[in-house]
Scaffold this motif. Structure first.
Motif, PDB file in Angstrom:
ATOM      1  N   LEU A  73       8.419  30.176 -12.429  1.00  0.00           N
ATOM      2  CA  LEU A  73       7.928  29.042 -11.630  1.00  0.00           C
ATOM      3  C   LEU A  73       8.891  28.742 -10.484  1.00  0.00           C
ATOM      4  O   LEU A  73       8.486  28.457  -9.357  1.00  0.00           O
ATOM      5  CB  LEU A  73       7.764  27.788 -12.514  1.00  0.00           C
ATOM      6  CG  LEU A  73       6.697  27.832 -13.606  1.00  0.00           C
ATOM      7  CD1 LEU A  73       6.702  26.551 -14.423  1.00  0.00           C
ATOM      8  CD2 LEU A  73       5.316  28.050 -13.005  1.00  0.00           C
ATOM      9  N   TRP A  74      10.196  28.811 -10.810  1.00  0.00           N
ATOM     10  CA  TRP A  74      11.211  28.509  -9.792  1.00  0.00           C
ATOM     11  C   TRP A  74      11.233  29.607  -8.717  1.00  0.00           C
ATOM     12  O   TRP A  74      11.344  29.319  -7.523  1.00  0.00           O
ATOM     13  CB  TRP A  74      12.586  28.382 -10.468  1.00  0.00           C
ATOM     14  CG  TRP A  74      13.712  28.164  -9.505  1.00  0.00           C
ATOM     15  CD1 TRP A  74      13.981  27.032  -8.801  1.00  0.00           C
ATOM     16  CD2 TRP A  74      14.712  29.115  -9.133  1.00  0.00           C
ATOM     17  NE1 TRP A  74      15.092  27.210  -8.009  1.00  0.00           N
ATOM     18  CE2 TRP A  74      15.557  28.477  -8.195  1.00  0.00           C
ATOM     19  CE3 TRP A  74      14.981  30.434  -9.498  1.00  0.00           C
ATOM     20  CZ2 TRP A  74      16.648  29.116  -7.613  1.00  0.00           C
ATOM     21  CZ3 TRP A  74      16.067  31.063  -8.921  1.00  0.00           C
ATOM     22  CH2 TRP A  74      16.881  30.413  -7.993  1.00  0.00           C
ATOM     23  N   HIS A 119       8.584  29.057  -6.322  1.00  0.00           N
ATOM     24  CA  HIS A 119       8.972  27.933  -5.451  1.00  0.00           C
ATOM     25  C   HIS A 119       9.759  28.461  -4.238  1.00  0.00           C
ATOM     26  O   HIS A 119       9.614  27.987  -3.121  1.00  0.00           O
ATOM     27  CB  HIS A 119       9.804  26.961  -6.301  1.00  0.00           C
ATOM     28  CG  HIS A 119      10.470  25.843  -5.580  1.00  0.00           C
ATOM     29  ND1 HIS A 119       9.780  24.808  -4.992  1.00  0.00           N
ATOM     30  CD2 HIS A 119      11.780  25.562  -5.382  1.00  0.00           C
ATOM     31  CE1 HIS A 119      10.634  23.949  -4.471  1.00  0.00           C
ATOM     32  NE2 HIS A 119      11.862  24.380  -4.685  1.00  0.00           N
ATOM     33  N   LEU A 120      10.595  29.484  -4.493  1.00  0.00           N
ATOM     34  CA  LEU A 120      11.381  30.069  -3.395  1.00  0.00           C
ATOM     35  C   LEU A 120      10.569  31.100  -2.616  1.00  0.00           C
ATOM     36  O   LEU A 120      10.676  31.199  -1.392  1.00  0.00           O
ATOM     37  CB  LEU A 120      12.654  30.725  -3.933  1.00  0.00           C
ATOM     38  CG  LEU A 120      13.636  29.793  -4.652  1.00  0.00           C
ATOM     39  CD1 LEU A 120      14.920  30.541  -4.989  1.00  0.00           C
ATOM     40  CD2 LEU A 120      13.960  28.556  -3.825  1.00  0.00           C
ATOM     41  N   TYR A 174       2.456  23.673  -3.690  1.00  0.00           N
ATOM     42  CA  TYR A 174       3.220  24.194  -4.823  1.00  0.00           C
ATOM     43  C   TYR A 174       4.713  23.918  -4.628  1.00  0.00           C
ATOM     44  O   TYR A 174       5.393  23.398  -5.513  1.00  0.00           O
ATOM     45  CB  TYR A 174       2.983  25.703  -5.020  1.00  0.00           C
ATOM     46  CG  TYR A 174       3.773  26.201  -6.203  1.00  0.00           C
ATOM     47  CD1 TYR A 174       3.298  26.007  -7.492  1.00  0.00           C
ATOM     48  CD2 TYR A 174       5.034  26.782  -6.037  1.00  0.00           C
ATOM     49  CE1 TYR A 174       4.050  26.378  -8.587  1.00  0.00           C
ATOM     50  CE2 TYR A 174       5.796  27.166  -7.132  1.00  0.00           C
ATOM     51  CZ  TYR A 174       5.298  26.963  -8.407  1.00  0.00           C
ATOM     52  OH  TYR A 174       6.049  27.321  -9.492  1.00  0.00           O
ATOM     53  N   HIS A 175       5.215  24.284  -3.448  1.00  0.00           N
ATOM     54  CA  HIS A 175       6.644  24.111  -3.174  1.00  0.00           C
ATOM     55  C   HIS A 175       7.061  22.638  -3.300  1.00  0.00           C
ATOM     56  O   HIS A 175       8.041  22.305  -3.972  1.00  0.00           O
ATOM     57  CB  HIS A 175       6.965  24.649  -1.773  1.00  0.00           C
ATOM     58  CG  HIS A 175       8.389  24.508  -1.383  1.00  0.00           C
ATOM     59  ND1 HIS A 175       9.346  25.412  -1.747  1.00  0.00           N
ATOM     60  CD2 HIS A 175       9.029  23.550  -0.672  1.00  0.00           C
ATOM     61  CE1 HIS A 175      10.517  25.016  -1.285  1.00  0.00           C
ATOM     62  NE2 HIS A 175      10.362  23.884  -0.622  1.00  0.00           N
ATOM     63  N   TYR A 210       6.478  21.280  -7.012  1.00  0.00           N
ATOM     64  CA  TYR A 210       7.445  21.854  -7.962  1.00  0.00           C
ATOM     65  C   TYR A 210       8.823  21.208  -7.736  1.00  0.00           C
ATOM     66  O   TYR A 210       9.542  20.879  -8.680  1.00  0.00           O
ATOM     67  CB  TYR A 210       7.547  23.378  -7.805  1.00  0.00           C
ATOM     68  CG  TYR A 210       8.561  23.976  -8.746  1.00  0.00           C
ATOM     69  CD1 TYR A 210       8.194  24.328 -10.041  1.00  0.00           C
ATOM     70  CD2 TYR A 210       9.896  24.125  -8.360  1.00  0.00           C
ATOM     71  CE1 TYR A 210       9.131  24.832 -10.924  1.00  0.00           C
ATOM     72  CE2 TYR A 210      10.843  24.627  -9.245  1.00  0.00           C
ATOM     73  CZ  TYR A 210      10.462  24.976 -10.523  1.00  0.00           C
ATOM     74  OH  TYR A 210      11.397  25.463 -11.400  1.00  0.00           O
ATOM     75  N   GLY A 211       9.160  21.024  -6.455  1.00  0.00           N
ATOM     76  CA  GLY A 211      10.438  20.382  -6.114  1.00  0.00           C
ATOM     77  C   GLY A 211      10.495  18.959  -6.654  1.00  0.00           C
ATOM     78  O   GLY A 211      11.509  18.523  -7.206  1.00  0.00           O
ATOM     79  N   ARG A 222       8.786  17.810  -9.184  1.00  0.00           N
ATOM     80  CA  ARG A 222       8.865  17.902 -10.648  1.00  0.00           C
ATOM     81  C   ARG A 222      10.321  18.073 -11.071  1.00  0.00           C
ATOM     82  O   ARG A 222      10.791  17.432 -12.017  1.00  0.00           O
ATOM     83  CB  ARG A 222       8.041  19.092 -11.122  1.00  0.00           C
ATOM     84  CG  ARG A 222       8.234  19.438 -12.584  1.00  0.00           C
ATOM     85  CD  ARG A 222       7.506  20.729 -12.886  1.00  0.00           C
ATOM     86  NE  ARG A 222       7.581  21.112 -14.272  1.00  0.00           N
ATOM     87  CZ  ARG A 222       8.327  22.122 -14.724  1.00  0.00           C
ATOM     88  NH1 ARG A 222       9.078  22.818 -13.894  1.00  0.00           N
ATOM     89  NH2 ARG A 222       8.318  22.419 -16.000  1.00  0.00           N
TER      90      ARG A 222
END
Ligand code: HEM
Ligand code: HEM
Length: 122
Positions: A6-7, A10-11, A70-71, A74-75, A77
Motif C-alpha cells: 500500500l505504501w 502511495h509513492l 489514493y495518494h 493514504y497519506g 490515513r
C-alpha cells in the motif's frame, strides 16, 4: 507485506500526479504560454465541454483522480494512524477513509463521464 504494498503504491503514483497535475496546471493557469489561449477561454464552460469530448482527457482525468485520491487519502490515513487508537478505531479509520475515497472517486468519475457524453442542446 500488505502495508508495504500500500505504501509503495502511495509513492508509485507520485510521478503520475506530478505529470498530470503539471499538465492540468499548465492548462488552467498558463494557457496563454502553452496553448495560445487566454486563461478565461481555457476555463470557460463551452471550452471545457469541447475538451471533455476527448477520450484521452476522459482517461487521463480519471487516472489523475484515482492517483491523487489514493495518494492523499493514504497519506491522511498514515497521519490518523499515528494517534493512539484502539484496534477498533483504527479499523473504523480504514473503512471510513476507504468509503470516502470510493464515494469521491465515483462522483469525480461520473462528472468526467458526464462531460464526455454531454450534448449541447440536450
Ligand atoms: C507532485 C505532487 C506530489 C508529490 C511530489 C508528493 C510527494 C509526497 C511524498 C514524497 C510524501 C511522503 C511519502 C512517505 O515517505 O511516506 C507524501 C506524503 C503525503 N502526500 Fe504527497 N505528493 C504530491 C501531491 C500530493 C497531493 C495532491 C496530495 C493531496 C491530495 C498529497 C497528500 C499527501 C499526504 C496527506 C501525505 C502524508 C503526509 C504525512 O505523512 O505527514 N500529496 N507526498
Ligand atoms: C485553481 C486550480 C484549479 C483549477 C482552475 C481547476 C480547474 C478544473 C476544470 C475546469 C476541470 C474540468 C476539466 C477541464 O475542463 O479540463 C478540472 C477537472 C479536474 N481537476 Fe482541476 N483545477 C484546479 C486544481 C486542481 C488540483 C489541485 C487537482 C488535484 C490535486 C485537480 C484535479 C482535477 C481532476 C482529477 C479533475 C477531473 C476529475 C473530475 O472532473 O472530477 N484540479 N479542474
Amino acid at each position: 507485506m500488505r502495508e508495504t504494498r500500500l505504501w509503495s503504491l502511495h509513492l508509485l503514483v507520485i510521478p503520475i500526479i506530478a505529470i498530470l497535475l503539471g499538465a492540468h496546471f499548465a492548462l488552467m493557469h498558463y494557457a496563454p504560454i502553452f496553448y495560445g489561449v487566454s486563461v478565461e477561454e481555457a476555463r470557460n464552460f463551452e471550452t471545457m465541454i469541447e475538451r471533455g469530448k476527448s477520450v484521452a482527457q476522459l482517461v487521463l482525468y480519471i487516472l489523475l483522480l484515482a492517483a491523487g485520491l489514493y495518494h492523499g487519502l493514504y497519506g491522511m490515513r498514515g497521519i490518523l494512524r499515528e494517534l493512539p487508537l484502539t484496534p477498533a478505531l483504527a479499523k473504523l479509520v480504514d473503512w471510513g477513509i476507504l468509503s470516502f475515497g470510493i464515494f469521491i472517486f465515483a462522483l469525480g468519475a461520473y462528472v468526467t463521464w458526464w462531460t464526455f457524453s454531454f450534448k449541447i442542446g440536450g
